[in-house]
Design an enzyme around this catalytic site. Structure first.
Site, short mmCIF file in Angstrom:
data_model
loop_
_atom_site.label_atom_id
_atom_site.label_comp_id
_atom_site.label_asym_id
_atom_site.label_seq_id
_atom_site.Cartn_x
_atom_site.Cartn_y
_atom_site.Cartn_z
N ASP A 150 6.45 70.57 12.82
CA ASP A 150 5.15 71.23 12.90
C ASP A 150 5.40 72.73 13.09
O ASP A 150 6.55 73.17 13.16
CB ASP A 150 4.32 70.63 14.03
CG ASP A 150 4.91 70.92 15.40
OD1 ASP A 150 5.94 71.61 15.49
OD2 ASP A 150 4.34 70.45 16.39
N ASP A 170 1.85 60.86 11.94
CA ASP A 170 2.79 60.94 13.06
C ASP A 170 1.99 60.81 14.34
O ASP A 170 0.80 61.14 14.36
CB ASP A 170 3.51 62.30 13.10
CG ASP A 170 2.63 63.35 13.76
OD1 ASP A 170 1.70 63.84 13.09
OD2 ASP A 170 2.83 63.65 14.96
N CYS A 220 7.48 39.15 15.44
CA CYS A 220 8.23 40.40 15.21
C CYS A 220 9.72 40.12 15.04
O CYS A 220 10.28 39.24 15.69
CB CYS A 220 8.00 41.34 16.38
SG CYS A 220 8.89 42.91 16.24
N CYS A 226 12.08 42.65 15.37
CA CYS A 226 12.84 43.80 15.88
C CYS A 226 13.97 43.34 16.81
O CYS A 226 14.00 42.19 17.25
CB CYS A 226 11.92 44.78 16.61
SG CYS A 226 11.54 44.36 18.31
N CYS A 271 12.72 41.84 20.10
CA CYS A 271 12.10 40.52 20.00
C CYS A 271 13.09 39.44 19.59
O CYS A 271 12.93 38.28 19.95
CB CYS A 271 10.91 40.57 19.04
SG CYS A 271 9.51 41.47 19.75
N HIS A 289 10.62 48.23 19.88
CA HIS A 289 9.58 47.32 19.40
C HIS A 289 8.38 48.08 18.82
O HIS A 289 7.91 47.77 17.72
CB HIS A 289 9.10 46.38 20.51
CG HIS A 289 7.90 45.59 20.07
ND1 HIS A 289 8.00 44.47 19.28
CD2 HIS A 289 6.57 45.82 20.23
CE1 HIS A 289 6.79 44.03 18.99
NE2 HIS A 289 5.91 44.83 19.55
#
Lengths: 369, 369
Positions: B93, B266, B304, B306, B309, B335
């Site tokens: 930014d 974002d 999930c 991930c 998980c 996660h």
């Protein structure tokens, strides 16, 4: 026996030895350093990161797990290995060291120790039986007998009485222990008194534990005194069983411990100083937060192959510490543990090649503190 | 052009679109969510973990990097990619949002903004030229024009003057920008006024930026108002350029943003709430610290895939939070980011299969907050 020691090679000039420790969760090369995972996690690390650096056995603390989340909960989760997703070795201490450290918060009797939790002040009781039951519930591969770590300094009378009680407690632990898939180690105490060390070792060896720890060292005594105690004590232990020096983890003490025939070590030192931004190197320590590293684009240690040193600069890691970013202490923790694990591997290699004495001298020549 | 947008598929019923963003550090599927790495690190994450979850572009903050470690140092390190060891996309930014947020600590003129550092109170000046130079030194793939994010609420007169100045500043950024290997995006402002949004979009589009952000939304206004502004503004932007909705990252807003034709998002939301123990799921949020999860041995989200998980239970992660262990917030951060990145992939797939409207309705039917 669930945990056995295999002697592979003895140094021809010192007590140093290379071996293998067979456990229900794998076989691990010795001498070995065990990273400390007090609360069912090696601080800031994932199990995968520990594996990547070649960690074999980790240590976890019975006192902490008993209080939080509670050993029953860990048992319900399927044991500590499953709870924390660690399928290699786990050694748990007995909780003795922590409850004795509580000072005014604890009261000792022959039966055991009544203490108040450091978290919420609640009242608890740990005894040889209870400490063993808790560790059986946790399901670690190696569990430790409930002992008193004789404080330093202690007079001979106190040290004798404490050490005799530790032996009686070790016997009670052995009577309580029933899990065939874990090994109960005895802990040699005796303070800084050789006669008491001899007495403790003899009594414990007669109880025939599958492994022995040397406790009560690195508790504030001068290092030469620690080495003297090691030199005296280790030869009293059976050659065919593993020997564990509790709470030791600086490179100089590791070298001396190995020289005296120790196989296993643990210490919070590498992970604790890492979180303060101190990095271990062959020549001593590097405080990465210091201004001198602000524009230093070299790795923490250019002889190191850890994830941190392969990918990041001192300048970047310093920036992470200055801005309180968690990734900074992850990187220093990875480096310090990798450094120590690698140091142990190098010592083992030197023993196998019968050049441990040279290795030790070269190391001591460049190590500053 | 260094950054180009490739339109792959348009939804037949809404403004949603699937595409690809080509950058000097790789090609990334859109719509895309960009994890926020404010201080040259996505809090608690390693670059490898971000790659494992499929992250493509991350966002970093010019204001923070300008103050610490300083853009000259980052340039000396070889640029932000090399400094933080991230070889995929980076968007920075302009610092405008942060310096305007400083309130009493900043003073605005046509020339730029004088402000005091939130860290040590030191005095600084950011202008369109300076913000562009700083971002050129950082070397990010996409840099943003220096703008004022019109506060909410703002009267029409203030919003108009601010938006006109933002356009003049965008022109100055463009004149300053010389790096061929990075793209400068313009930012559409205009507050909650459609006529000002139209004016801003028209003026910026005439400056022909390689991409456009919609700024000044998700700043406290009701969500329906944000959606109304999006519906009005996005069609004013050229179809062949990427469109970025700044600061948006809750699932419901992401779905609506995609529906209105946004390609890039974002937000600190997923990482910030993760560090407080809040976990994102399809149906809303799960506060893993809560007592109800103490003996819950299921994963955070059983749909999930991930790392958290696949390997750890709610009970374990709750234990880590209750004991202030860093690994806990690493797992919830993994996660939440995985969840959002996967959510974007699912939306893209739905667009490609022209069933985005159904996807959106199914999602909204089960999403609680």
């Amino acid at each position: 026996m669930s945990v056995t020691y295999e002697l592979v090679k003895k140094c021809s000039k010192t007590g140093a030895r290379a071996g293998r420790l067979h456990t229900p969760h794998g076989t691990f090369d010795t001498p070995i350093f065990m990273p400390v995972g007090t609360q069912a996690t090696v601080k800031a690390m994932s199990p995968d990161e520990l594996k990547d650096m070649g960690a074999g056995i980790i240590l976890s603390n019975t006192y902490h797990l008993y209080l939080r989340p509670g050993h029953e909960l860990v048992a319900e989760a399927g044991g500590l290995h499953k709870f924390m997703n660690w399928d290699r070795g786990i050694l748990t201490d007995s909780g003795g060291f922590q409850v004795f450290s509580l000072g005014a918060l604890r009261k000792i009797t022959e039966e055991g120790v009544t203490f108040r939790s450091h978290i919420d002040g609640s009242k608890h009781f740990l005894s040889p039986e209870k400490a063993t039951e808790v560790q059986m519930a946790l399901g670690s591969d190696i569990i430790m007998a409930f002992d008193e770590c004789v404080p330093y300094p202690a007079d001979h009378d106190y040290a004798r009485k404490s050490t005799e009680r530790t032996t009686r407690w070790a016997e009670r632990c052995k009577e309580t222990h029933t899990r065939a898939d874990q090994a109960l180690f005895g802990i040699v105490q005796g303070g800084m008194y050789k006669d008491l060390r001899s007495m403790s070792a003899k009594d414990l060896v007669s109880l025939d534990f599958p492994g022995y720890a040397v406790g009560g060292l690195s508790v504030g005594e001068p290092k030469p005194l620690m080495y003297e105690m090691l030199e005296h004590t280790v030869p009293l232990l059976p050659e065919g069983k593993p020997r564990y020096l509790m709470g030791v983890g600086t490179p100089d003490c590791l070298v001396e411990g190995v020289m005296h025939g120790i196989d296993m070590f643990d210490c919070v030192f590498p992970t604790r100083v890492a979180r303060n931004g101190t990095v271990m190197t062959r020549s001593g320590r590097l405080v990465v937060k210091n201004a001198e590293y602000a524009k230093d684009f070299r790795p923490l240690d250019d002889t190191c192959s850890c994830y941190a040193c392969r990918n990041f600069s001192r300048a970047y890691i310093r920036h992470l510490f200055k801005t309180d970013e968690i990734f900074g202490l992850r990187l220093t923790t990875i480096h310090n543990l990798h450094f120590l694990l690698n140091f142990m591997r190098e010592m083992r290699k030197a023993i196998l090649e019968d050049r441990f004495v040279d290795f030790r001298q070269e190391f001591l020549a460049q190590f500053i503190r």
